[in-house]
Design a protein around this motif. Structure first.
Motif, PDB file in Angstrom:
ATOM      1  N   LYS A   1       0.840  -1.190   0.000  1.00  0.00           N
ATOM      2  CA  LYS A   1       0.000   0.000   0.000  1.00  0.00           C
ATOM      3  C   LYS A   1       0.873   1.237   0.000  1.00  0.00           C
ATOM      4  CE  LYS A   1      -4.360  -1.474   1.627  1.00  0.00           C
ATOM      5  NZ  LYS A   1      -5.549  -1.037   2.328  1.00  0.00           N
ATOM      6  N   VAL A   2       0.376   2.283  -0.596  1.00  0.00           N
ATOM      7  CA  VAL A   2       1.072   3.570  -0.544  1.00  0.00           C
ATOM      8  C   VAL A   2       0.059   4.642  -0.149  1.00  0.00           C
ATOM      9  CG1 VAL A   2       2.855   3.031  -2.241  1.00  0.00           C
ATOM     10  CG2 VAL A   2       0.676   3.989  -2.994  1.00  0.00           C
ATOM     11  N   ALA A   3       0.605   5.724   0.353  1.00  0.00           N
ATOM     12  CA  ALA A   3      -0.256   6.847   0.710  1.00  0.00           C
ATOM     13  C   ALA A   3      -0.498   7.680  -0.530  1.00  0.00           C
ATOM     14  CB  ALA A   3       0.401   7.684   1.783  1.00  0.00           C
ATOM     15  N   VAL A   4      -1.684   8.270  -0.612  1.00  0.00           N
ATOM     16  CA  VAL A   4      -1.947   9.232  -1.676  1.00  0.00           C
ATOM     17  C   VAL A   4      -2.653  10.428  -1.053  1.00  0.00           C
ATOM     18  CG1 VAL A   4      -4.079   8.059  -2.343  1.00  0.00           C
ATOM     19  CG2 VAL A   4      -2.975   9.593  -3.948  1.00  0.00           C
TER      20      VAL A   4
ATOM     21  N   TYR B   1      10.191   8.038   6.205  1.00  0.00           N
ATOM     22  CA  TYR B   1      10.932   7.576   5.039  1.00  0.00           C
ATOM     23  C   TYR B   1      11.223   8.687   4.043  1.00  0.00           C
ATOM     24  CZ  TYR B   1       9.564   3.217   7.106  1.00  0.00           C
ATOM     25  OH  TYR B   1       9.385   2.206   7.994  1.00  0.00           O
ATOM     26  N   GLY B   2      10.857   9.903   4.387  1.00  0.00           N
ATOM     27  CA  GLY B   2      11.129  11.025   3.496  1.00  0.00           C
ATOM     28  C   GLY B   2      10.432  10.902   2.166  1.00  0.00           C
ATOM     29  N   ALA B   3       9.234  10.312   2.164  1.00  0.00           N
ATOM     30  CA  ALA B   3       8.560  10.027   0.897  1.00  0.00           C
ATOM     31  C   ALA B   3       7.617  11.143   0.476  1.00  0.00           C
ATOM     32  CB  ALA B   3       7.784   8.716   1.011  1.00  0.00           C
ATOM     33  N   ILE B   4       7.434  12.136   1.334  1.00  0.00           N
ATOM     34  CA  ILE B   4       6.495  13.208   0.982  1.00  0.00           C
ATOM     35  C   ILE B   4       7.279  14.480   0.706  1.00  0.00           C
ATOM     36  CG2 ILE B   4       4.490  14.550   1.711  1.00  0.00           C
ATOM     37  CD1 ILE B   4       3.612  12.254   3.385  1.00  0.00           C
ATOM     38  N   GLU B   5       6.921  15.097  -0.395  1.00  0.00           N
ATOM     39  CA  GLU B   5       7.592  16.318  -0.797  1.00  0.00           C
ATOM     40  C   GLU B   5       6.569  17.443  -0.785  1.00  0.00           C
ATOM     41  OE1 GLU B   5       8.950  16.104  -4.836  1.00  0.00           O
ATOM     42  OE2 GLU B   5       9.220  18.280  -4.920  1.00  0.00           O
ATOM     43  N   ILE B   6       7.001  18.630  -0.371  1.00  0.00           N
ATOM     44  CA  ILE B   6       6.138  19.801  -0.512  1.00  0.00           C
ATOM     45  C   ILE B   6       6.642  20.549  -1.742  1.00  0.00           C
ATOM     46  CG2 ILE B   6       5.314  21.911   0.579  1.00  0.00           C
ATOM     47  CD1 ILE B   6       4.458  19.392   2.018  1.00  0.00           C
TER      48      ILE B   6
ATOM     49  N   HIS C   1       5.837  10.418  -3.013  1.00  0.00           N
ATOM     50  CA  HIS C   1       6.625   9.673  -3.981  1.00  0.00           C
ATOM     51  C   HIS C   1       6.373   8.197  -3.724  1.00  0.00           C
ATOM     52  CE1 HIS C   1       9.074  12.881  -5.797  1.00  0.00           C
ATOM     53  NE2 HIS C   1       8.762  13.503  -4.685  1.00  0.00           N
ATOM     54  N   PRO C   2       5.567   7.562  -4.566  1.00  0.00           N
ATOM     55  CA  PRO C   2       5.140   6.194  -4.254  1.00  0.00           C
ATOM     56  C   PRO C   2       6.308   5.215  -4.168  1.00  0.00           C
ATOM     57  CG  PRO C   2       4.271   6.922  -6.373  1.00  0.00           C
ATOM     58  CD  PRO C   2       4.951   8.091  -5.779  1.00  0.00           C
ATOM     59  N   GLU C   3       7.401   5.519  -4.893  1.00  0.00           N
ATOM     60  CA  GLU C   3       8.517   4.568  -4.871  1.00  0.00           C
ATOM     61  C   GLU C   3       9.216   4.576  -3.509  1.00  0.00           C
ATOM     62  OE1 GLU C   3       8.302   7.297  -6.597  1.00  0.00           O
ATOM     63  OE2 GLU C   3      10.161   8.441  -6.534  1.00  0.00           O
ATOM     64  N   LEU C   4       9.047   5.659  -2.745  1.00  0.00           N
ATOM     65  CA  LEU C   4       9.677   5.724  -1.426  1.00  0.00           C
ATOM     66  C   LEU C   4       8.710   5.353  -0.312  1.00  0.00           C
ATOM     67  CD1 LEU C   4      11.630   9.093  -1.787  1.00  0.00           C
ATOM     68  CD2 LEU C   4      12.579   6.793  -1.838  1.00  0.00           C
TER      69      LEU C   4
ATOM     70  N   GLY D   1       6.765  11.730  -8.553  1.00  0.00           N
ATOM     71  CA  GLY D   1       7.627  10.613  -8.871  1.00  0.00           C
ATOM     72  C   GLY D   1       7.420  10.103 -10.278  1.00  0.00           C
ATOM     73  N   THR D   2       8.024   8.988 -10.545  1.00  0.00           N
ATOM     74  CA  THR D   2       7.982   8.398 -11.875  1.00  0.00           C
ATOM     75  C   THR D   2       6.850   7.400 -11.931  1.00  0.00           C
ATOM     76  OG1 THR D   2       9.580   6.872 -11.006  1.00  0.00           O
ATOM     77  CG2 THR D   2      10.425   8.687 -12.310  1.00  0.00           C
ATOM     78  N   GLU D   3       6.927   6.528 -12.879  1.00  0.00           N
ATOM     79  CA  GLU D   3       5.936   5.459 -12.956  1.00  0.00           C
ATOM     80  C   GLU D   3       6.027   4.611 -11.697  1.00  0.00           C
ATOM     81  OE1 GLU D   3       4.338   6.971 -15.883  1.00  0.00           O
ATOM     82  OE2 GLU D   3       3.654   4.936 -15.481  1.00  0.00           O
ATOM     83  N   GLN D   4       4.922   3.974 -11.416  1.00  0.00           N
ATOM     84  CA  GLN D   4       4.908   3.119 -10.233  1.00  0.00           C
ATOM     85  C   GLN D   4       5.987   2.052 -10.382  1.00  0.00           C
ATOM     86  OE1 GLN D   4       1.796   2.980  -8.035  1.00  0.00           O
ATOM     87  NE2 GLN D   4       1.411   4.992  -8.870  1.00  0.00           N
ATOM     88  N   SER D   5       6.799   1.954  -9.368  1.00  0.00           N
ATOM     89  CA  SER D   5       7.851   0.946  -9.420  1.00  0.00           C
ATOM     90  C   SER D   5       7.582  -0.089  -8.339  1.00  0.00           C
ATOM     91  CB  SER D   5       9.201   1.611  -9.192  1.00  0.00           C
ATOM     92  OG  SER D   5       9.191   2.265  -7.959  1.00  0.00           O
ATOM     93  N   GLY D   6       8.378  -1.108  -8.377  1.00  0.00           N
ATOM     94  CA  GLY D   6       8.260  -2.116  -7.339  1.00  0.00           C
ATOM     95  C   GLY D   6       7.222  -3.153  -7.706  1.00  0.00           C
ATOM     96  N   PRO D   7       7.255  -4.266  -7.034  1.00  0.00           N
ATOM     97  CA  PRO D   7       6.322  -5.345  -7.327  1.00  0.00           C
ATOM     98  C   PRO D   7       4.899  -4.920  -7.004  1.00  0.00           C
ATOM     99  CG  PRO D   7       7.550  -5.795  -5.314  1.00  0.00           C
ATOM    100  CD  PRO D   7       8.128  -4.568  -5.911  1.00  0.00           C
TER     101      PRO D   7
END
Lengths: 470, 274, 342
Positions: free
Chosen positions: B95-98, B149-154, B163-166, B261-267
């Protein structure tokens, strides 16, 4: 009885700026449209009794109290319920509201039966009337008055304190009310005293309103009401500080004035009580100060609830320059708003416009630990140290340094030479600490429920595992 | 000479004292627990539902929790822990946050200048942040600061983006956001409704160019049951998500892929079996 | 009045902020300017007395401190906040704490130590646990003992014996049996001169007790420093040294000697009262001041250093958070506190 005035700790002396204290109260003209929020009080929103398209009369109940802490709301004039919708509140959130289109007739509804001989009425009847009239604390917090006036029997009340201090700079509504309707206020005080069964009534007024002090002293000569002239110091009118000044009693942390035998009522509230009891008029109008240097002609008006701020400013002659801040309430505890569509509610004591020259912005520099906030905090907290803890989001630490005792009076932010928004820090911490407590409570309840469920499952399993069951 | 003797004897005595304390008061640690704890990510995000990584490791060793609850743990480590404990792990959907708002400074208007502490939770106390849309992202970064995880950018236009990859989907930001804008969604879902306002379409449109105006075009474009309307807001059925193509049906762009971010990565779906 | 004559406010450029909406006109830079103003009398007297050597030291310390602050802020990518005047105050205090005629490069090293090590590494104004000027002074004292202990008594006249050094020597002699050492030394002292113009050598800021007291009174009158700190600091020193003197006047100097000599007045009025590094509350200030006084006296009477004000203040700076915690009063209406909160 000699008048003994005690000094509360701390406090500040902001500029008074009460420029409208000589302007007599004027009744605002009837409008075509009123926006009436269903929550003008602390507690649950009122339960709507009318529907879109209904015809209502002035003083008719639009919504009834929906919970123990709630208050009914009455129509400010006669007309048609145009819409049931939401409106912007002072806190920037949407509140449920009804829009009332005036028919211009201002036909009064069947009034609540006046009780002119209230001296002989049962306190319970008077209380019910106050509840039905939708009276709330008009000093700012808007706590339903009926709750404050019905303390549980184990709390022995011996002192009724009436708050005519009006320590907020700029505001003059209570001052004018005392000057113009002293008899109603005195009657209201006596009604409250009768309900509570107290003999000792103290009316506190700051010395900068000497005309009101003299008038009230004059009028109360042959009553048991004692008028006390108090030093001008903010926040003299804060409930806990006022009680201390007049009685030297301290409201315990987390407690209420009734814990130490006191009940405090604002003068505007007792005036509304007198109107409700003696005339049978429910609370649908209030005195509001519209002031500020950008205004053409500041003054005090009697507005019906639901009047948009824009109308109030129009009555004050509009502006000579554009304001930079518009504040609902006074400058120390008032709320900055950004829209003039917000309606006046039961607790709008003032509308203040500030010009660019008067507004100083928060800098949020580092605390230099000068300790002035500490010296001025009437609750004897350490706002500077607390704000650093809160900046680091150490809410449990802040709690152990008593952040929950903060009453957001604003003395610390006023005095801070570094321009730190200390009150905002406190407010945030109070909200987050409360949320943390609620979350912890919910987690505990969930855990207990889970354990109970497991215990039940085990209890069910053990007979099931007994031979012969399956 | 005297000094040397004193120093030596002090050293010996102190050493003895330490040895005795360890002997009598030392806490025996469970080697298994230490091994498991070493495999946890150590970010203490709380995404597993426990107070921190150590608490989760404790729960796994005591059999209370299963491996695989940790959103940040790699598949390998989950397998290793499962092997160590001799249990099977659970099937896990990544799951990722949106952040369900696209109203940056280009899109959404503000009613007033906010002057105060640079944090959404603080700004909420002041006219709810003074954005025209009272439901929109304030962009003051409470979520970004909360993210372990530093996955949110302002963005420079004051909008929080994930950033879904993070993102590991721990959910810390979900609790932090004062506007309740953040949702945890399956990482595989190609589209999200990036609007949270329940207001009427006209009102929303005035406040924000990127709002979901409730036109229902996406509902028609998507397959049966993939998107439904909740009042004036489209809601994606994440159990049966619509395909990425129908984003073009949205006139305001509220229906779009995650905007950072880029295209969704990861499994897409990590299925873990021990 | 017709409708179109009324001008309604433009609500598109409003500011919203948390209450209160009124603020005091006081600011950090105003406070710092007043501190500088309070230090001007003593600066003026010292420059008049010592001439260029004092002016040089003060100028290079002040300029050095401001420069180091700008440099550090740049390196740390933080906003440059020299406008608040705190670097100026630190520089001025550092200069006043050095002997006149200190080489320029040592002044600059002092500035680097004071602002760099004493303030900016902790995150700038408000974050430093120790008084930056004292950090600078003590750093120099340890690094350059020779320079830091050679004093001018007037233009082109040097000595290595400040009054406190003389006292320390006399005290040592007394301990070794020379009973008249103390009285001999004391007979050379003229307190009146000392109060007005220190002819015995010392730091630049020790030039005139009267000028320091004037400045201190100004700050107290403006409510910029807490009167409790200088008052209790000086009182503690007076009581402590007085008791020592009463117990054995052949071994200890009288209290007035201690009050007027060394950096006590400078320290008590200007260094110990530094807001950032002293306790926040009034009670805390009293505890802090008494602690400073006791440590100063202990170092002066029995320590190997002749002067202890800087060390005393540094040590009490370190204890400030603890004092804050211990003296945090109970809020209005809270039940009586049981025991010490630690």
């Amino acid at each position: 009885m000699p008048e003994i005035i005690y000094q509360f700790y701390g406090g500040v002396h902001p500029p008074q700026a009460k420029i409208s204290s000589q302007d007599a109260i004027v009744s605002a003209p009837l409008l075509e449209r009123y926006v009436i929020p269903l929550q003008m009080h602390i507690g649950a929103p009122a339960r709507l009794l009318v529907q879109k398209g209904n015809k209502v009369l002035r003083g008719q109940m639009l919504a009834d109290a929906s919970a123990f802490v709630s208050a009914p709301i009455h129509a400010p004039t006669s007309g048609l319920i145009k819409e049931v919708t939401t409106c912007l509140g002072v806190l920037g959130t949407q509140l449920p509201a009804v829009i009332l289109e005036s028919d211009g007739e201002d036909t009064p509804a069947e009034p609540l039966a006046p009780i002119p001989n209230w001296q002989d009425s049962a306190p319970a009847d008077l209380l019910r009337r106050i509840g039905d009239a939708g009276i709330v604390g008009m000093g700012g917090a808007a706590f339903p008055t009926v709750i404050k006036l019905s303390p549980p029997p184990e709390k022995k009340i011996d002192t009724l304190i009436i708050n005519g201090v009006e320590c907020e700079p700029c505001l003059t509504a209570d001052h004018r009310l005392m000057l113009e309707s002293p008899d109603k206020i005195i009657a209201g005080m006596q009604i409250c005293a009768r309900i509570l069964g107290v003999k000792r009534i103290l009316l506190g007024i700051e010395k900068n309103k000497s005309d009101a002090v003299d008038l009230m002293r004059n009028k109360t000569q042959d009553t048991s009401i004692q008028v006390c002239a108090l030093d001008v110091r903010y926040p003299q009118g804060a409930e806990k500080q006022l009680i201390y000044t007049l009685t030297k009693r301290k409201v315990p942390t987390g407690g209420l004035p009734m814990d130490i035998g006191c009940v405090v009522q604002n003068v505007a509230s007792v005036y509304a009580i007198a109107e409700a009891v003696i005339d049978g008029t429910p609370l649908y109008q209030r005195i509001t100060t519209v002031t500020g240097t950008p205004l053409q002609s500041p003054g005090n008006w009697r507005f019906r609830v639901g009047t948009p701020y824009a109308e109030a400013i129009r009555l004050a002659g509009g502006v000579t320059e554009d304001p930079v801040k518009i504040i609902s309430g006074g400058p120390m505890m008032g709320v900055a708003v950004y829209s003039l569509d917000i309606p006046i509610t039961k607790n709008t004591s003032g509308i203040l416009l500030m010009s660019g020259a008067e507004v100083s912005q928060y800098q949020s520099k580092s605390c230099i630990r000068c300790g002035r906030c500490n010296d001025t905090c009437p609750m004897q907290l350490m706002p500077g140290i607390l704000s650093v803890q809160i900046e680091n989001e150490s809410f449990d630490l802040a709690e152990s340094w008593h952040v929950m005792d903060c009453m957001e009076c604003g003395c610390c932010s006023y005095i801070c030479p570094a321009g730190r928004p200390l009150v905002q820090h406190m407010r945030r911490a109070k909200a987050d600490v409360t949320a943390l407590h609620q979350a912890a409570k919910a987690a505990k309840a969930a855990k207990e429920a889970r354990e109970a469920k497991e215990a039940a499952k085990e209890a069910k399993n053990s007979p099931a595992s007994a031979p012969g069951k399956k | 000479m005297q000094a040397v003797v004193i120093l030596l004897s002090t050293g010996v005595l102190a050493g003895l004292a330490i040895a005795l304390v360890v002997k009598f008061f030392g806490v025996q640690s469970d080697p298994l627990l230490e091994e498991v704890a070493a495999l946890t990510p150590g970010a203490n995000c709380g995404g597993c539902g426990y107070a921190g990584c150590a608490a989760y490791a404790d729960a796994m060793v005591s059999g209370e929790a299963k491996p695989g609850l940790c959103p940040a743990m790699s598949e390998d480590n989950v397998k290793k822990i499962s092997a160590l404990l001799g249990v099977t792990s659970e099937v896990r959907v990544r799951k990722v946050a949106v952040i369900c708002c696209r109203g940056d400074d280009d899109m959404a208007t503000r009613q007033a200048f906010y002057n105060g502490i640079n944090n959404c939770r603080d700004a909420m106390q002041v006219a709810a942040g003074a954005k025209t849309c009272t439901y929109g992202c304030l962009g003051l970064g409470a979520c970004a600061r909360a993210c372990p995880y530093g996955a949110i950018e302002i963005t420079s236009k004051r909008l929080a983006v994930v950033h879904p990859e993070l993102c590991v989907g721990c959910g810390k930001c979900v609790q932090t956001c004062p506007k309740k804008l953040i949702k945890l969604v399956p990482a595989s879902a190609p589209l999200h409704v990036l609007c949270s306002s329940p207001e009427k379409g006209v009102t929303k449109r005035k406040a924000c160019k990127a709002a979901c105006i409730g036109c229902q075009k996406c509902v028609k474009a998507a397959g049966e049951g993939q998107i439904r309307m909740n009042g004036f807001l489209a809601v994606i059925n994440y159990g049966d998500p619509p395909s990425a193509e129908i984003a073009s049906s949205c006139p305001t762009g509220a229906l779009s892929a995650s905007i950072a971010g880029t295209e969704q990565s990861g499994p897409e779906n990590e299925v873990i079996n021990a | 009045m017709s409708e179109n004559e009324i001008r309604m406010p433009d609500t598109s450029r409003l500011i919203v902020s948390s209450s209160p909406h009124f603020h005091t006109t006081d600011s950090v830079s105003k406070i710092m300017l007043w501190v500088i103003a309070a230090l001007l009398p003593v600066t003026a007297v010292s420059v008049w007395h010592y001439g260029l050597p004092a002016l040089e030291v003060i100028f290079f310390c002040t300029a050095g401190c401001v420069a180091v602050e700008v440099l550090c802020a740049r390196l740390m990518r933080r906003p440059i906040e020299i406008n608040d005047g705190s670097a100026l105050v630190t520089g001025l205090l550092l200069g006043l704490n050095l002997p006149p005629g200190t080489p320029i490069w040592i002044c600059l090293v002092g500035a680097l130590l004071a602002i760099g090590l004493g303030k900016m590494v902790f995150g700038g104004i408000g974050c430093n646990p120790f008084n930056p000027a004292i950090v600078g002074r003590v750093g120099l004292l340890i690094a350059f003992p020779q320079t830091m202990n050679t004093w001018m008594t007037g233009p082109d006249a040097y000595t290595t014996a400040t009054p406190l050094k003389m006292l320390s020597d006399a005290h040592l002699a007394g301990q070794e049996g020379a009973t008249n050492a103390m009285s001999e030394m004391l007979s050379q002292v003229s307190y009146g001169d000392w109060l007005l113009l220190n002819q015995h050598g010392g730091s630049i800021g020790e030039i005139s007790a009267l000028a320091l007291i004037l400045g201190g009174i100004l700050l107290i009158a403006l409510n910029i420093i807490r009167w409790q700190i200088p008052f209790f600091y000086i009182l503690t020193v007076a009581v402590f040294t007085g008791l020592a003197w009463l117990s054995d006047s052949s071994l200890y100097a009288p209290p007035q000697y201690h009050l007027l000599s060394g950096g006590l007045l400078l320290g008590a009025f200007f260094m110990a009262t530094d807001m950032v590094t002293s306790p926040v509350s009034r009670t805390g200030a009293i505890v802090f001041a008494i602690g400073c006084g006791i440590i100063t006296c202990v170092i002066r009477l029995w320590g190997s250093y002749p002067e202890g004000v800087s060390f005393a203040i540094l040590i009490m700076n370190a204890l400030t958070p603890l004092i804050d915690r211990m003296t945090a009063g109970k809020p209005f209406g809270a039940p009586k506190k049981k025991g010490l909160k630690l």
